[in-house]
Each structure stands twice: as structure tokens, then as C-alpha cells.
Scaffold this motif. Structure first.
Motif, PDB file in Angstrom:
ATOM      1  N   ASP A 117      15.209   5.649  12.609  1.00 26.14           N
ATOM      2  CA  ASP A 117      15.181   5.039  13.073  1.00 26.14           C
ATOM      3  C   ASP A 117      14.539   4.342  12.657  1.00 26.14           C
ATOM      4  OD1 ASP A 117      17.261   6.347  15.562  1.00 26.14           O
ATOM      5  OD2 ASP A 117      14.982   6.834  16.062  1.00 26.14           O
ATOM      6  N   ARG A 118      13.712   4.180  11.304  1.00 23.16           N
ATOM      7  CA  ARG A 118      13.068   3.570  10.886  1.00 23.16           C
ATOM      8  C   ARG A 118      12.539   3.728   9.255  1.00 23.16           C
ATOM      9  NH1 ARG A 118      10.440   6.296  14.216  1.00 23.16           N
ATOM     10  NH2 ARG A 118      10.806   4.925  15.867  1.00 23.16           N
ATOM     11  N   TYR A 119      12.157   3.390   8.471  1.00 25.70           N
ATOM     12  CA  TYR A 119      12.193   3.561   7.004  1.00 25.70           C
ATOM     13  C   TYR A 119      10.339   2.753   6.372  1.00 25.70           C
ATOM     14  CZ  TYR A 119      13.712  -1.086   5.591  1.00 25.70           C
ATOM     15  OH  TYR A 119      13.703  -2.734   5.863  1.00 25.70           O
ATOM     16  N   GLU A 120      10.654   2.982   5.330  1.00 31.19           N
ATOM     17  CA  GLU A 120       9.062   3.249   5.069  1.00 31.19           C
ATOM     18  C   GLU A 120       8.992   2.499   3.471  1.00 31.19           C
ATOM     19  OE1 GLU A 120       4.996   5.263   3.666  1.00 31.19           O
ATOM     20  OE2 GLU A 120       5.642   5.751   5.860  1.00 31.19           O
ATOM     21  N   VAL A 121       8.678   1.224   3.452  1.00 30.98           N
ATOM     22  CA  VAL A 121       8.153   1.167   1.502  1.00 30.98           C
ATOM     23  C   VAL A 121       6.692   1.095   1.752  1.00 30.98           C
ATOM     24  CG1 VAL A 121      10.189  -0.687   1.862  1.00 30.98           C
ATOM     25  CG2 VAL A 121       7.486  -2.133   2.341  1.00 30.98           C
ATOM     26  N   ARG A 122       6.371   1.523   0.222  1.00 29.67           N
ATOM     27  CA  ARG A 122       5.259   1.342  -0.091  1.00 29.67           C
ATOM     28  C   ARG A 122       4.671   0.723  -1.621  1.00 29.67           C
ATOM     29  NH1 ARG A 122       4.525   7.920  -0.146  1.00 29.67           N
ATOM     30  NH2 ARG A 122       4.392   8.144   2.264  1.00 29.67           N
ATOM     31  N   PHE A 123       3.199  -0.579  -1.686  1.00 30.42           N
ATOM     32  CA  PHE A 123       2.873  -1.049  -2.931  1.00 30.42           C
ATOM     33  C   PHE A 123       1.517  -0.947  -3.438  1.00 30.42           C
ATOM     34  CE2 PHE A 123       7.268  -3.089  -1.167  1.00 30.42           C
ATOM     35  CZ  PHE A 123       7.379  -3.034  -2.232  1.00 30.42           C
ATOM     36  N   PRO A 124       0.857  -1.121  -3.827  1.00 32.32           N
ATOM     37  CA  PRO A 124       0.001  -0.910  -4.556  1.00 32.32           C
ATOM     38  C   PRO A 124      -1.276  -1.048  -3.380  1.00 32.32           C
ATOM     39  CG  PRO A 124       0.771  -1.467  -6.270  1.00 32.32           C
ATOM     40  CD  PRO A 124       2.119  -1.963  -5.253  1.00 32.32           C
ATOM     41  N   ASP A 153       8.824   3.455  -3.010  1.00 29.46           N
ATOM     42  CA  ASP A 153       7.539   3.777  -3.507  1.00 29.46           C
ATOM     43  C   ASP A 153       7.466   3.085  -4.526  1.00 29.46           C
ATOM     44  OD1 ASP A 153       4.883   4.115  -4.602  1.00 29.46           O
ATOM     45  OD2 ASP A 153       5.538   6.500  -3.180  1.00 29.46           O
ATOM     46  N   ALA A 154       6.711   1.859  -4.900  1.00 23.89           N
ATOM     47  CA  ALA A 154       6.735   0.708  -6.142  1.00 23.89           C
ATOM     48  C   ALA A 154       5.381   1.210  -6.752  1.00 23.89           C
ATOM     49  CB  ALA A 154       6.579  -0.258  -5.506  1.00 23.89           C
ATOM     50  N   THR A 155       4.006   2.004  -5.769  1.00 21.32           N
ATOM     51  CA  THR A 155       3.242   2.585  -6.185  1.00 21.32           C
ATOM     52  C   THR A 155       3.109   3.334  -7.310  1.00 21.32           C
ATOM     53  OG1 THR A 155       3.249   4.540  -4.753  1.00 21.32           O
ATOM     54  CG2 THR A 155       1.850   2.834  -3.654  1.00 21.32           C
ATOM     55  N   VAL A 156       4.113   3.807  -7.981  1.00 19.15           N
ATOM     56  CA  VAL A 156       4.175   4.172  -9.245  1.00 19.15           C
ATOM     57  C   VAL A 156       3.968   3.330 -10.343  1.00 19.15           C
ATOM     58  CG1 VAL A 156       6.261   6.034  -8.165  1.00 19.15           C
ATOM     59  CG2 VAL A 156       6.539   3.923  -9.869  1.00 19.15           C
ATOM     60  N   PRO A 157       3.723   3.309 -11.759  1.00 21.24           N
ATOM     61  CA  PRO A 157       3.608   3.439 -13.048  1.00 21.24           C
ATOM     62  C   PRO A 157       4.892   2.184 -13.375  1.00 21.24           C
ATOM     63  CG  PRO A 157       2.883   5.398 -13.166  1.00 21.24           C
ATOM     64  CD  PRO A 157       3.322   5.281 -12.044  1.00 21.24           C
ATOM     65  N   ARG A 203      10.348  -0.498 -11.384  1.00 21.96           N
ATOM     66  CA  ARG A 203      10.427   0.998 -10.924  1.00 21.96           C
ATOM     67  C   ARG A 203      10.017   0.957  -9.584  1.00 21.96           C
ATOM     68  NH1 ARG A 203       6.972   5.356 -12.365  1.00 21.96           N
ATOM     69  NH2 ARG A 203       8.307   7.151 -11.950  1.00 21.96           N
ATOM     70  N   PHE A 204      10.707   2.058  -8.803  1.00 19.41           N
ATOM     71  CA  PHE A 204      10.253   2.535  -7.760  1.00 19.41           C
ATOM     72  C   PHE A 204      10.974   4.096  -7.179  1.00 19.41           C
ATOM     73  CE2 PHE A 204      14.226  -0.327  -6.425  1.00 19.41           C
ATOM     74  CZ  PHE A 204      14.470   0.368  -6.162  1.00 19.41           C
ATOM     75  N   VAL A 205      10.243   4.361  -6.273  1.00 18.82           N
ATOM     76  CA  VAL A 205      10.946   5.320  -6.070  1.00 18.82           C
ATOM     77  C   VAL A 205      11.414   5.772  -4.656  1.00 18.82           C
ATOM     78  CG1 VAL A 205      10.190   8.080  -5.678  1.00 18.82           C
ATOM     79  CG2 VAL A 205       9.866   7.206  -7.087  1.00 18.82           C
ATOM     80  N   TYR A 206      12.925   6.523  -4.475  1.00 20.83           N
ATOM     81  CA  TYR A 206      13.224   5.929  -3.736  1.00 20.83           C
ATOM     82  C   TYR A 206      13.861   7.787  -2.774  1.00 20.83           C
ATOM     83  CZ  TYR A 206      17.729   5.749  -0.522  1.00 20.83           C
ATOM     84  OH  TYR A 206      18.899   5.011   0.173  1.00 20.83           O
ATOM     85  N   LEU A 227       8.379  -8.566  -5.061  1.00 19.02           N
ATOM     86  CA  LEU A 227       9.155  -7.207  -3.897  1.00 19.02           C
ATOM     87  C   LEU A 227       7.958  -7.781  -3.389  1.00 19.02           C
ATOM     88  CD1 LEU A 227      11.994  -6.358  -4.108  1.00 19.02           C
ATOM     89  CD2 LEU A 227      10.994  -7.515  -5.877  1.00 19.02           C
ATOM     90  N   GLN A 228       7.371  -6.881  -3.335  1.00 20.87           N
ATOM     91  CA  GLN A 228       5.335  -7.510  -2.084  1.00 20.87           C
ATOM     92  C   GLN A 228       5.971  -7.807  -1.426  1.00 20.87           C
ATOM     93  OE1 GLN A 228       2.100  -4.699  -3.473  1.00 20.87           O
ATOM     94  NE2 GLN A 228       0.450  -6.370  -2.374  1.00 20.87           N
TER      95      GLN A 228
END
Length: 390
Positions: free
Chosen positions: A69-76, A173-177, A183-186, A339-340
Motif C-alpha cells: 500500500d505504500r513505499y519509501e525513498v531514502r536520501f542523505p 535508498d540513495a544513502t549509499v556511496p 546509485r541507489f539500492v532497491y 532525485l532528492q
């Protein structure tokens, strides 16, 4: 074996065409031919809640194994949850549905197609099969007409020692190097200890280093406090993202390759979201279009598929402009800022953007405010690109 339609390539686009014809026009004799070991290959295809109409959701429902029903995004500097549905289909379910819809003799695997005409396919063993129409859905091919960049990824579906604690997908998840572009992790949670993790890049090049990405996935899992106890499967892909090109010339390239007039679908027809690379919604629309045609001969299907592809490409010109900003004007770290900044907009705008159905005020909001890229550099980059095409 006589056929009315031969589908060359057993991936998503042709698979959906086969299913829609079986649902709406069961009298049409469809044969699907896949060069790989299995229909659908080894893939996960996802879409957002607003990408499909209610009718399209209903007829594709058997392909979706997972819903959220929902999703998340992550930035620094920010983490955000969007109240929007998300669903994932699997190649395993696609293959199972096609096996139910078509007689076994009409589903051919491990048989490469080496040449096509509008009404025939030539197989690697030199057999020639004929039909009223042969449709090419063999995936992304070489092209000089389209200016492309790439979304490339390697994912592992894994079991964990302990529950991961995720309530829904992490789309980015763009908190990665950051390196090799953006780059991001999905991450897709399939069960309490069952998760798909993909190391993903929006990159200028289409090279992929599987061993390096596997190490990145192991590092990411450790950073989340997850212990991987088993790898269920692995998938990888290199998907096109558009920054420019001539869609009419793209279609005309087939004539130079000896395949003039062959209907094309899926990535073979340039049908993908220019920014995300998602192809499921476009493949559903093309399947609906073809199944509704009054006549299913090669000329009719070719004209309908080409017109649809050209119209979609032209309607998405602003997406390609944004990609030119991202890939040509932005420096590596700035790509993450772009993107952020996008995810600061409201859920409804984000949903329309992903569904490729934005309204004018959406573009005004996306392009307003303090830009993440210096304006003079951005303008200069766009001008140089346009001059280079002249």
C-alpha cells in the motif's frame, strides 16, 4: 502447425499480448517462440498503483505475486514514505499463465529466432514458420537512432536470519556511496525474512560488473543489520533510458536490417518509461491495443504499433529533457540532489510522473524553485546538445 500470429520473443511484451488475445480472442491461433530456456526469463516487473487502469489491473492480476500500500525513498537528508500502491509481477507467474492459456505445442522455448519478415520467422535450425503476422518482441536491440543511457542492476532474492522489519518496498535508498552515475539500492520485502535487494545505477555506460555488485549487496545487507542465510535466485539487467533521438528513424532502421514492415513491441519498439526504465505499463497498453484491432494482419498491427510508439515517444519529450539535465549537465553528486529534489513534491504529482500522465502544473512545479544544477551550466548543456543534433 498453422498460426494466425507468431510472437518472436517470449518476454514481457509478447507474453502479455499472448495472454490478452487468449482472453479476448481465443479463436486466434497464437504461437510464442523464446530463444531462452523459459518464457519470461528471470525477471521481476513492477508498477505503481496509478500506472494501470482498473480494467488493466484486473486482467493482469494473476501475474502479480506481491502488493504493497505504500513505499519509501531514502536520501542523505530525508526519508519519506509515499502513500501509493506498488505491485510486482514475476516471470514465473507469466510463464505459468501462458502455459494455461496456450496449447503446449504453441509455446516454444530454447529456439532462437534468427530472421523475420512481416509474416514469417526463421529459426536457428532453419525452420521457417509462417502466419498472418509475426511480431518482434525480442528486447532491446542495437540502434543509432535513439540516444540512450542506462539503468543497470544486479539483484539477489535472499533469506535472512532475522526479520528485516520493512513495512513496504524501498524504491530508492540513495544513502549509499555514489559512483558510476546515480546509485541507489532497491528493496522489495517478499516475506518477514524474504527480500529482494538490487544494487542499481543510472549510468552513462552499459557495462555491468556482477562480482562487484554482489559485494555491494553483501555490504548493504550488513549495513542494515541483516544476515543473509541463503540466496534464492539472482537477476540482472541493463535497461534503456532515453535522452534524445528520432523515433521515426528508429522504426526505419528495421528496413536496413532486412525486416521492413515487421511489427515490433516492448523495448524493441522503444516502449519504456524514459526516466525510470519501467516497461510493464507500456507492455500492458500495447497488448490491449493489439487485441482490440479489427484485423490481425501484419500491416494493420505494424501501423498500430508504430503509431502508438511514435505518439508515446513524442508525448514524453519533457522526460528526455530531464534526463539530459541528469546525465549531461549534473555532476555525479548532483545527480542524487536532482532525485532528492523531485521527491519533495506531493504524492499525486509523483504518481502522475511515474504513470507518464503529468499535467502542465506538474512540469511547472518540477522546474520551479532553486535548481540543483547551476542554471548557466544547465542551459549551456542543453544548447550544446541541440546544436550537436543539427
Amino acid at each position: 502447425m498453422e498460426s494466425d500470429i507468431i510472437l518472436a520473443g517470449g518476454g514481457l511484451a509478447n507474453g502479455l499480448i499472448a495472454l490478452r488475445l487468449a482472453q479476448l480472442r481465443p479463436d486466434v491461433r497464437v504461437t510464442i517462440i523464446e530463444g531462452g530456456a523459459a518464457i519470461g526469463g528471470n525477471h521481476t516487473w513492477s508498477s505503481f498503483a496509478n500506472d494501470l487502469t482498473p480494467d488493466q489491473v484486473e486482467w493482469t492480476a494473476p501475474l502479480f505475486r506481491y502488493h504493497w500500500d505504500r513505499y519509501e525513498v531514502r536520501f542523505p537528508s530525508a526519508t519519506r514514505q509515499l502513500e501509493a500502491g506498488y505491485r510486482s509481477a514475476t516471470s514465473e507467474l507469466l510463464a505459468a499463465e501462458i502455459a494455461r492459456a496456450l496449447p503446449p505445442e504453441r509455446v516454444m522455448t530454447a529456439v532462437p529466432v534468427v530472421a523475420m519478415t512481416p509474416t514469417s520467422v526463421t529459426l536457428a535450425d532453419q525452420r521457417v514458420l509462417t502466419a498472418a503476422a509475426a511480431i518482434d518482441g525480442r528486447g532491446q536491440g542495437p540502434t543509432r537512432a535513439l540516444d540512450l543511457r542506462w539503468q543497470k542492476f544486479l539483484g539477489q532474492e535472499v533469506e535472512l536470519a532475522e526479520p528485516h522489519g520493512l513495512a513496504g518496498p524501498i524504491i530508492m535508498d540513495a544513502t549509499v556511496p555514489q559512483f558510476d552515475g546515480y546509485r541507489f539500492v532497491y528493496t522489495l520485502p517478499f516475506g518477514p525474512r524474504h527480500v529482494l535487494i538490487e544494487d542499481t545505477y543510472f549510468s552513462d555506460g552499459n557495462d555491468l560488473s556482477p562480482d562487484l555488485l554482489r559485494r555491494h549487496l553483501a555490504d548493504y545487507a550488513a549495513s542494515q543489520g541483516w544476515t543473509i542465510t541463503g540466496i534464492i535466485r539472482e537477476e540482472k539487467g541493463i535497461l534503456p533510458l532515453g535522452i534524445g533521438g528520432d523515433i521515426e528513424a528508429f522504426w526505419d532502421e528495421a528496413a536496413a536490417a532486412g525486416e521492413a514492415g515487421v511489427p515490433r513491441v516492448g523495448l524493441r519498439a522503444g516502449m519504456f518509461h524514459p526516466v525510470t526504465g519501467y516497461s510493464f505499463p507500456d507492455a500492458v497498453r500495447m497488448a490491449d491495443l493489439i487485441a482490440a484491432l479489427p484485423v490481425l494482419d501484419a500491416a494493420t498491427i505494424y501501423r498500430a504499433a508504430r503509431d502508438h510508439s511514435v505518439a508515446a515517444w513524442r508525448a514524453r519529450g519533457m522526460y528526455r529533457l530531464l534526463n539530459r539535465m541528469l546525465f549531461l549537465a549534473a555532476h555525479d553528486e548532483e545527480r542524487r540532489h536532482v532525485l532528492q529534489r523531485f521527491y519533495e513534491h506531493n504524492d499525486a504529482l509523483v504518481g502522475r510522473f511515474y504513470a507518464a500522465q503529468p499535467v502542465l502544473r506538474d512540469w511547472m512545479r518540477i522546474l520551479s524553485g532553486k535548481p540543483p544544477i547551476p542554471p548557466m551550466r544547465a542551459l549551456g548543456t542543453l544548447l550544446k546538445y541541440e546544436i550537436g543534433k543539427a
